[in-house]
Design an enzyme around this catalytic site. Structure first.
Site, mmCIF file in Angstrom:
data_model
loop_
_atom_site.group_PDB
_atom_site.id
_atom_site.type_symbol
_atom_site.label_atom_id
_atom_site.label_comp_id
_atom_site.label_asym_id
_atom_site.label_seq_id
_atom_site.Cartn_x
_atom_site.Cartn_y
_atom_site.Cartn_z
ATOM 1 N N HIS A 253 0.905 -1.286 -0.054
ATOM 2 C CA HIS A 253 0.098 0.009 -0.008
ATOM 3 C C HIS A 253 0.655 1.440 -0.090
ATOM 4 O O HIS A 253 2.141 1.241 0.391
ATOM 5 C CB HIS A 253 -1.160 -0.053 1.180
ATOM 6 C CG HIS A 253 -2.013 -0.882 1.081
ATOM 7 N ND1 HIS A 253 -1.858 -2.207 1.392
ATOM 8 C CD2 HIS A 253 -3.338 -0.649 0.573
ATOM 9 C CE1 HIS A 253 -3.209 -2.797 1.354
ATOM 10 N NE2 HIS A 253 -4.028 -1.917 0.641
ATOM 11 N N LYS B 210 -0.597 4.929 4.701
ATOM 12 C CA LYS B 210 -1.526 4.088 5.061
ATOM 13 C C LYS B 210 -1.079 3.734 6.540
ATOM 14 O O LYS B 210 0.288 3.514 6.889
ATOM 15 C CB LYS B 210 -1.571 2.449 4.527
ATOM 16 C CG LYS B 210 -2.624 1.597 5.172
ATOM 17 C CD LYS B 210 -2.736 0.634 4.068
ATOM 18 C CE LYS B 210 -3.793 -0.550 4.867
ATOM 19 N NZ LYS B 210 -5.180 0.124 5.201
HETATM 20 N N1 LIG Z 1 -12.919 -1.316 3.065
HETATM 21 C C1 LIG Z 1 -12.250 -0.774 1.747
HETATM 22 O O1 LIG Z 1 -12.508 -1.051 0.624
HETATM 23 C C2 LIG Z 1 -11.045 0.373 1.751
HETATM 24 C C3 LIG Z 1 -10.909 0.791 3.051
HETATM 25 N N2 LIG Z 1 -9.992 1.856 3.128
HETATM 26 C C4 LIG Z 1 -9.775 2.412 4.562
HETATM 27 O O2 LIG Z 1 -10.626 3.518 4.779
HETATM 28 C C5 LIG Z 1 -10.016 4.298 5.619
HETATM 29 C C6 LIG Z 1 -9.652 5.809 4.992
HETATM 30 O O3 LIG Z 1 -8.498 5.607 4.260
HETATM 31 P P1 LIG Z 1 -8.154 7.046 3.518
HETATM 32 O O4 LIG Z 1 -9.151 7.692 2.802
HETATM 33 O O5 LIG Z 1 -6.986 6.610 2.684
HETATM 34 O O6 LIG Z 1 -7.379 7.923 4.571
HETATM 35 P P2 LIG Z 1 -7.579 9.287 4.633
HETATM 36 O O7 LIG Z 1 -6.546 9.717 5.803
HETATM 37 O O8 LIG Z 1 -7.162 9.925 3.501
HETATM 38 O O9 LIG Z 1 -8.932 9.805 5.164
HETATM 39 C C7 LIG Z 1 -9.660 9.652 6.526
HETATM 40 C C8 LIG Z 1 -10.405 10.931 6.645
HETATM 41 O O10 LIG Z 1 -11.204 10.741 7.712
HETATM 42 C C9 LIG Z 1 -11.367 11.831 8.507
HETATM 43 N N3 LIG Z 1 -11.631 11.803 9.939
HETATM 44 C C10 LIG Z 1 -10.922 11.215 10.858
HETATM 45 N N4 LIG Z 1 -11.523 11.232 12.141
HETATM 46 C C11 LIG Z 1 -12.825 11.866 11.871
HETATM 47 C C12 LIG Z 1 -13.920 12.274 12.467
HETATM 48 N N5 LIG Z 1 -14.074 11.781 13.707
HETATM 49 N N6 LIG Z 1 -15.243 12.840 12.103
HETATM 50 C C13 LIG Z 1 -15.073 13.207 10.647
HETATM 51 N N7 LIG Z 1 -13.765 12.648 9.886
HETATM 52 C C14 LIG Z 1 -12.941 12.064 10.391
HETATM 53 C C15 LIG Z 1 -9.924 12.486 8.157
HETATM 54 O O11 LIG Z 1 -9.954 13.832 8.588
HETATM 55 C C16 LIG Z 1 -9.859 12.124 6.897
HETATM 56 O O12 LIG Z 1 -10.113 13.195 5.972
HETATM 57 C C17 LIG Z 1 -8.797 3.556 6.197
HETATM 58 O O13 LIG Z 1 -8.895 2.878 7.327
HETATM 59 C C18 LIG Z 1 -8.395 2.497 5.057
HETATM 60 O O14 LIG Z 1 -7.748 1.542 5.391
HETATM 61 C C19 LIG Z 1 -9.624 2.421 2.244
HETATM 62 C C20 LIG Z 1 -9.765 2.169 0.953
HETATM 63 C C21 LIG Z 1 -10.550 0.953 0.617
HETATM 64 O O1 LIG Z 2 -5.741 2.249 3.042
HETATM 65 C C1 LIG Z 2 -6.002 2.004 1.978
HETATM 66 O O2 LIG Z 2 -5.449 2.808 1.111
HETATM 67 C C2 LIG Z 2 -6.825 0.806 1.701
HETATM 68 N N1 LIG Z 2 -7.176 -0.101 2.546
HETATM 69 C C3 LIG Z 2 -7.945 -1.156 2.486
HETATM 70 C C4 LIG Z 2 -7.172 -2.360 3.417
HETATM 71 O O3 LIG Z 2 -6.835 -2.049 4.594
HETATM 72 O O4 LIG Z 2 -7.176 -3.433 2.983
HETATM 73 C C5 LIG Z 2 -8.433 -1.559 1.414
HETATM 74 C C6 LIG Z 2 -7.659 -1.251 0.185
HETATM 75 O O5 LIG Z 2 -6.621 -2.111 -0.042
HETATM 76 C C7 LIG Z 2 -6.881 0.171 0.332
#
Ligand SMILES: NC(=O)C1=CN([C@@H]2O[C@H](COP(=O)(O)OP(=O)(O)OC[C@H]3O[C@@H](n4cnc5c(N)ncnc54)[C@H](O)[C@@H]3O)[C@@H](O)[C@H]2O)C=CC1
Ligand SMILES: O=C(O)C1=N[C@H](C(=O)O)C[C@H](O)C1
Length: 269
Positions: A158, A162
């Site tokens: 990643h 992350k």
């Molecule tokens: N399940 C899936 O398919 C995927 C899961 N993810 C997960 O999603 C999460 C976010 O990933 P990214 O967007 O890359 O991170 P990022 O750090 O770019 O975005 C997270 C956002 O959440 C906001 N945030 C944090 N605490 C908050 C609160 N109390 N109230 C409102 N907003 C709040 C932050 O200010 C930030 O804008 C991670 O846990 C990642 O692993 C990411 C991609 C795919």
């Molecule tokens: O943090 C990310 O970017 C992603 N998080 C998810 C994970 O923890 O598997 C999904 C994806 O791979 C991207």
């Protein structure tokens, strides 16, 4: 338009938050009714379209989640574990479908979602893409077919921002492999090797995390035996695959009874 399910995006300024906003705005099946950010974030109070550097969308970024959730049929939440636990309570109070993409949640965090799932639909998955969810099923089948002569390693890569490891997806794949083998992942997971580790324990499922640059998300499940190897691989090149899956889950959730679901339920896999 008013009849379409209203969606709130939490973590609106994040990598996934912005992708989710674009996906909902471009969709003919849903409308954006709210965008939430943490208190003190510079976007709070701004129109979310303008904050993203585009045209106004008529939705102001707020740090009052309950107010936003009360106007919505679904909340799509890719933020951080502590925020997600808070949002789960509020989504349940608002009876809104809560789609959780946040990873890095502990078993204790996940247990805390239980009471919320009694009042509202929760769909949670460490990866919302069709490809990865299909890969979990393939992983389970291959693990079922092979014996412990095949060492299983889950290797993920990643971007350098992350914050959690192993990734949520790697854990899903590890769970699938353990299920195929008929074992409990907690008993066989090897999540960190450093120093004189000793030889690999037969039956263990190992995890390796690579972090670098702008890698969106890559996962290999390696089955390695003396003389031969099998690798199952998924490569995400664009975050839209996760956002499309999350929107599908939000729409699917509209017709379900309160409870906890995952993407296998949504995709019928
Ligand atoms: N399940 C899936 O398919 C995927 C899961 N993810 C997960 O999603 C999460 C976010 O990933 P990214 O967007 O890359 O991170 P990022 O750090 O770019 O975005 C997270 C956002 O959440 C906001 N945030 C944090 N605490 C908050 C609160 N109390 N109230 C409102 N907003 C709040 C932050 O200010 C930030 O804008 C991670 O846990 C990642 O692993 C990411 C991609 C795919
Ligand atoms: O943090 C990310 O970017 C992603 N998080 C998810 C994970 O923890 O598997 C999904 C994806 O791979 C991207």
């Amino acid at each position: 338009m008013e009849d379409l399910p209203g969606i709130v995006i939490t973590g609106a300024s994040g990598r996934m938050g912005q992708m989710l906003i674009k996906t909902v705005v471009d969709s003919e099946k849903a409308r954006l009714v709210g965008a939430v950010e943490r208190t003190g974030h510079p976007w709070v109070g701004m129109d979310v379209g303008e904050a993203m550097g585009g045209q106004p969308l008529g939705v102001k970024v707020t740090d009052e989640p309950l107010e936003a959730f009360a106007k919505a049929q679904a909340v799509i939440d890719f933020t951080a574990p502590a925020a997600t636990l808070q949002f789960a309570k509020l989504a349940a109070q608002a009876r809104a479908v809560h789609v959780i993409g946040t990873t890095g949640m502990t078993d204790d965090d996940i247990a805390k979602l239980g009471p919320c799932g009694r009042h509202a639909v929760i769909v949670r998955a460490g990866n919302m893409s069709l490809g990865v969810n299909l890969l979990t099923q393939l992983t389970k089948k291959v693990a079922e077919a092979l014996d412990e002569d095949f060492d299983i390693e889950v290797i993920e890569a990643h971007h350098h921002h992350k914050v959690d490891a192993p990734s949520g997806t790697a854990l899903m794949l590890g769970e699938a492999a353990a299920e195929g083998r008929g074992v409990d992942l907690a008993d066989v997971a090897d999540r960190g090797r450093d120093g004189i580790t000793g030889a690999r324990k037969k039956g263990d499922i190992g995890f390796v995390a690579i972090r670098g640059g702008d890698i969106v998300g890559e996962h290999d499940v390696l089955f390695a035996a003396p003389g031969e190897r099998i690798t199952l691989r998924h490569v995400a090149t664009d975050r839209s695959v996760f956002a499309r899956g999350a929107l599908k889950a939000a729409l699917w959730g509209q017709d379900q009874k309160p409870g906890e679901y995952d993407m296998l339920d949504v995709l019928g896999l």
